[in-house]
Design a protein around this motif. Structure first.
Motif, mmCIF file in Angstrom:
data_model
loop_
_atom_site.group_PDB
_atom_site.id
_atom_site.type_symbol
_atom_site.label_atom_id
_atom_site.label_comp_id
_atom_site.label_asym_id
_atom_site.label_seq_id
_atom_site.Cartn_x
_atom_site.Cartn_y
_atom_site.Cartn_z
ATOM 1 N N MET A 10 19.165 1.208 2.976
ATOM 2 C CA MET A 10 18.521 0.613 2.039
ATOM 3 C C MET A 10 19.643 -0.115 0.825
ATOM 4 N N GLY A 45 13.217 2.368 -3.208
ATOM 5 C CA GLY A 45 12.633 2.255 -1.965
ATOM 6 C C GLY A 45 12.435 3.657 -1.443
ATOM 7 N N ALA A 58 9.429 1.624 6.035
ATOM 8 C CA ALA A 58 10.114 1.548 4.771
ATOM 9 C C ALA A 58 9.256 0.521 3.762
ATOM 10 N N TRP A 107 9.058 -0.682 -0.748
ATOM 11 C CA TRP A 107 9.310 -0.469 -1.955
ATOM 12 C C TRP A 107 8.251 -0.047 -2.944
ATOM 13 N N THR A 160 13.418 -3.544 -2.536
ATOM 14 C CA THR A 160 14.608 -2.972 -1.875
ATOM 15 C C THR A 160 14.660 -3.491 -0.637
ATOM 16 N N ILE A 201 15.490 -3.377 3.305
ATOM 17 C CA ILE A 201 16.033 -2.157 4.543
ATOM 18 C C ILE A 201 16.702 -3.208 5.552
#
Length: 89
Positions: A9, A18, A66, A68, A74, A76
Motif C-alpha cells: 500500500m 487503506g 483492498a 481506501w 491509497t 495498492i
C-alpha cells in the motif's frame, strides 16, 4: 488452512487510510489489514493472516480486496501484493 495476505500500500495523501480484506466467497473473514502512513506517498507492505478450519472435503475460494476508507485514496501496488496458503492434513 492458513492464509497469508500481503498488501503493498501507498498513501496518496497524508490522511489516506487503506484497508485490506480476505474473503471466503462473499464473506469477509479474519481481521483487517490497515495502513495509514501519515504522510503523502508513504509506502508499506501490510500483512494479514487467517486460519480456516476445513469442515469437510471440497473446494474453497478465497480472495483479497483492498480499498481506501477516506476521501483521499491509497494505491495498492502489485509488486509485493500476494496471497499464499498452507494446507495441513
Amino acid at each position: 488452512v492458513v492464509l497469508y495476505a500481503q498488501f503493498d500500500m501507498r498513501n496518496t495523501a497524508a490522511t489516506s487510510v487503506g484497508v485490506g480484506d480476505i474473503f471466503d466467497g462473499s464473506v469477509v473473514v479474519g481481521p483487517l489489514a490497515v495502513f495509514a502512513g501519515g504522510t503523502a506517498n508513504a509506502r508499506c507492505t501490510v500483512p494479514l493472516s487467517y486460519v480456516y478450519a476445513v469442515p469437510s472435503t471440497g473446494s474453497k475460494t478465497f480472495t483479497m480486496r483492498a480499498r481506501w476508507v477516506t476521501a483521499a485514496g491509497t494505491d495498492i501496488l502489485i509488486t509485493q501484493t500476494a496471497l499464499t496458503w498452507l494446507v495441513y492434513r
